[in-house]
Design a protein around this motif. Sequence first.
Motif, PDB file in Angstrom:
ATOM      1  N   VAL A  30       0.883  -1.234  -0.084  1.00  0.00           N
ATOM      2  CA  VAL A  30      -0.002  -0.009   0.091  1.00  0.00           C
ATOM      3  C   VAL A  30       0.962   1.198  -0.025  1.00  0.00           C
ATOM      4  N   ASP A  31       0.656   2.316  -1.009  1.00  0.00           N
ATOM      5  CA  ASP A  31       1.533   3.407  -0.914  1.00  0.00           C
ATOM      6  C   ASP A  31       0.940   4.266  -0.029  1.00  0.00           C
ATOM      7  N   THR A  32       2.021   5.302   0.519  1.00  0.00           N
ATOM      8  CA  THR A  32       1.558   6.145   1.676  1.00  0.00           C
ATOM      9  C   THR A  32       1.926   7.520   1.259  1.00  0.00           C
ATOM     10  N   LYS A  33       1.497   8.483   2.057  1.00  0.00           N
ATOM     11  CA  LYS A  33       1.881   9.733   1.922  1.00  0.00           C
ATOM     12  C   LYS A  33       1.648  10.443   3.329  1.00  0.00           C
ATOM     13  N   VAL A  34       2.621  10.904   4.001  1.00  0.00           N
ATOM     14  CA  VAL A  34       2.818  11.693   5.028  1.00  0.00           C
ATOM     15  C   VAL A  34       2.506  13.208   4.612  1.00  0.00           C
TER      16      VAL A  34
END
Length: 99
Positions: free
Chosen positions: A86-90
């Motif tokens: 799963v790709d993430t972005k903070v």
Amino acid sequence: IDDGSNVIYHAGDTALFSDMTLIREFYKPRIGFLPIGDTFTMNPKEAAMAASMLGLELAIPIHYGTFPLLTGDPSEFEVHCKTLNVDTKVLEPGQRVDI
């Protein structure tokens, strides 16, 4: 958009629950905002599992670091999400996500 191509799921202050798989089946969210604070919500590992159960393409951590009791670490969330593909972005406050 009625074609469901940009469905966003916002978990609010919740915990991991099995009906997230039903949300995946019925609504097919692409992007999700998931709490990782741990004390009142999911911890980073549970939130990553939620992202996987929801079938998210992009998971964004929320509800952490605003006061000492919320100990969830976004970098830990990123590590767990990576193991589940799963790709993430903070995000920083005020930062946008283009979809």
